[in-house]
Design a protein around this motif. Structure first.
Motif, short mmCIF file in Angstrom:
data_model
loop_
_atom_site.label_atom_id
_atom_site.label_comp_id
_atom_site.label_asym_id
_atom_site.label_seq_id
_atom_site.Cartn_x
_atom_site.Cartn_y
_atom_site.Cartn_z
N CYS A 28 0.81 -1.21 0.00
CA CYS A 28 0.00 0.00 0.00
C CYS A 28 0.84 1.26 0.00
O CYS A 28 0.35 2.34 -0.24
N GLY A 29 2.13 1.10 0.28
CA GLY A 29 2.99 2.28 0.30
C GLY A 29 3.84 2.28 -0.94
O GLY A 29 3.37 2.15 -2.04
N THR A 92 2.33 -5.01 10.06
CA THR A 92 1.73 -4.50 8.83
C THR A 92 0.64 -3.48 9.12
O THR A 92 0.53 -2.46 8.43
N THR A 94 0.31 -1.59 11.80
CA THR A 94 0.72 -0.48 12.67
C THR A 94 1.39 0.62 11.87
O THR A 94 2.30 0.36 11.08
N ASP A 95 0.94 1.84 12.05
CA ASP A 95 1.56 2.98 11.39
C ASP A 95 3.02 3.10 11.82
O ASP A 95 3.36 2.82 12.99
N ALA A 96 3.86 3.53 10.89
CA ALA A 96 5.30 3.63 11.19
C ALA A 96 5.58 4.47 12.43
O ALA A 96 6.49 4.16 13.20
N SER A 97 4.78 5.50 12.64
CA SER A 97 5.01 6.38 13.78
C SER A 97 4.70 5.71 15.11
O SER A 97 5.11 6.19 16.17
N LYS A 98 3.99 4.58 15.06
CA LYS A 98 3.62 3.84 16.27
C LYS A 98 4.48 2.60 16.50
O LYS A 98 4.31 1.91 17.50
N ASN A 116 7.23 0.03 2.52
CA ASN A 116 6.15 0.74 3.21
C ASN A 116 6.66 1.63 4.34
O ASN A 116 5.90 2.00 5.25
N LYS A 118 8.75 1.39 6.95
CA LYS A 118 8.67 0.99 8.35
C LYS A 118 10.02 0.61 8.96
O LYS A 118 10.10 0.36 10.16
N ASP A 322 10.80 5.37 12.29
CA ASP A 322 10.44 6.60 12.99
C ASP A 322 11.07 6.68 14.38
O ASP A 322 10.69 7.52 15.19
#
Length: 446
Positions: A28-29, A92, A94-98, A116, A118, A322
């Motif tokens: 998706c990225g 997969t 989880t947002d990269a910032s998290k 993506n 990460k 991140d």
């Protein structure tokens, strides 16, 4: 399948996370990483996520964290274990910032996580000594464009385990190492000789009980493709690599072996002496050694013309894209990959160490050890593209599109084993892979 082998196959850190949903990795990225990673102060608390494996493996990791935390006062590691079957889905989703400062990942998922955004390159944050001590095979699965996105504590390998007593009784001469591996024709002839002495005519275990439309199918039998001079992907294309006449012929031979195969529904075909040969990985050595003792021999996979080949690669550790304290994360990775911790983990799971110094000291894998063959194979890495006759350990394709490759190859292999014409099955898989790569602009990572 026994509970023991089920643990090895599904939740352990021994090399294959077969139950992990690779196909669930989203494309998706893309377009490469724009990581906002920061070195930070090199002090403070860092978060680590890892997948939950066997109790002995989890204990080895927890002990490493506890030891690190008590060895100094500047950095505190906060470890979170995520159930193995949910782990890749969790990363997969989880947002990269998290994501945490340090992320464990299964080797074939790495490129997709980079795609993506990460994972960040670890080269600036781990020591030169740590990078130099990593085996070339282990580094091959985690390198993109000259940058490393992870390092592992251990690797993996494939072979054919043999029952010396049954082989001798059938008059079968077997390899003593890589230099005299069976050809595909000799392997087939050995099966014929063993069948004649076998009560049910099924002397071979191919770990077929779970089928091959999964990661075991790719890990276990892509070596046939490579040994035949083919590839799962070459220059971004599967057509002309996966479906060559030599690969078709090799998988026709594979298909012909089915008549010799014990279904192994209880997971004990080899350990109980029902089969003389078992095509599987290093992780079955503890159970097989206990069952057969001195009658256990470890052999390379057969040569289909381009030299014997094996799969490799396993779980590794990377730095979240991140992270704001990558310097501290690198310091912990340096510690995690020292000889004491690598030895503790590989003692817990039986896998080949992925560092040079620990491998040289390993009772199982060092020169003269019972699993030296696996170390010898890993000492001749091919990477994922330069698959020559002289190299042996091949890395599964390092591409964000790997989930599609393994899915389509596994489906093709499973149908071939079930009787489908290899030529049509491989051509169909190659077309599907190429269409997906075309739809995603080749999954390019700058």
């Amino acid at each position: 399948m026994s509970s023991r082998s089920r643990r090895f196959r599904r939740t352990s850190r021994t090399g294959l996370a077969l139950a992990l949903p690779l196909a669930a990795l989203a494309a998706c990225g893309g377009g490469g990483t724009t990581a906002s990673v920061e070195a930070g102060s090199g002090k403070g608390t860092i978060s680590v996520w890892a997948h939950q494996g066997q109790k002995s493996e989890d204990a080895a990791l927890q002990n490493a964290v506890k030891s690190f935390n008590s060895s100094q006062s500047g950095i505190k590691v906060d470890l979170k274990l995520v159930p193995g079957n949910d782990y890749t889905k969790t990363i997969t989703a989880t947002d990269a910032s998290k994501l945490p400062d340090i992320v464990e990942f299964d080797g074939p998922t790495m490129a997709n996580f980079v795609y993506n955004k990460k994972l960040a390159p670890i080269d600036p944050y781990v020591s030169a000594k740590t990078l130099a001590n990593a085996t070339d095979a282990s580094k091959a699965q985690a390198a993109i464009g000259g940058k490393h996105y992870g390092l592992g504590m251990y690797d993996s390998g494939l072979g054919v385990y043999g029952n010396k007593k049954l082989l001798d009784a059938a008059g079968v001469t077997y390899p003593t190492g890589l230099s005299d591996s069976w050809t595909a024709e000799q392997f087939t002839a050995a099966l014929g000789a063993l069948k004649a002495k076998d009560s049910d005519g099924k002397p071979l275990d191919l770990q077929e009980s779970g089928g091959y439309a999964n990661e075991w199918g790719t890990y276990g039998f892509a070596p046939i493709v490579w040994s035949a001079g083919g590839s799962l992907l070459k220059d971004g294309k599967a057509t002309g690599a996966l479906d060559t006449p030599a690969v078709v012929s090799a998988l026709d031979t594979f298909q012909s072996w089915k008549t010799y195969v014990d279904p192994n529904t209880d997971g004990n075909a080899f350990a109980k002496g029902r089969t003389a040969l078992s095509w599987v990985g290093h992780w079955m050595y503890p159970a097989y050694s206990e069952a057969l003792g001195d009658d256990l021999v470890v052999l390379p996979l057969p040569d289909f013309g381009n030299g014997p080949k094996t799969g490799q690669g396993s779980w590794a550790w990377g730095i979240g894209a991140d992270s704001k304290n990558a310097k501290a994360a690198g310091a912990f990775l340096d510690y995690l990959l020292n000889d004491a911790n690598v030895a503790a983990m590989t003692t817990a799971n039986g896998a080949p160490p992925a560092t040079r110094t620990a491998l040289a000291k390993s009772p199982l894998y060092r020169r003269g050890g019972p699993l030296q063959l696996f170390a010898d194979q890993l000492a001749k890495p091919c990477g994922d593209s330069d698959i020559t006759a002289s190299c042996i350990a091949v890395t599964r394709p390092v591409t964000p599109g790997y989930p599609v490759i393994t899915s389509k190859f596994g489906e093709a292999l499973n149908s071939i084993y079930g009787g489908t014409d290899p030529k049509s099955a491989l051509a169909k898989a190659a077309r599907a892979i190429d269409q997906d790569f075309s739809d995603n602009a080749g999954y390019k990572i700058p």
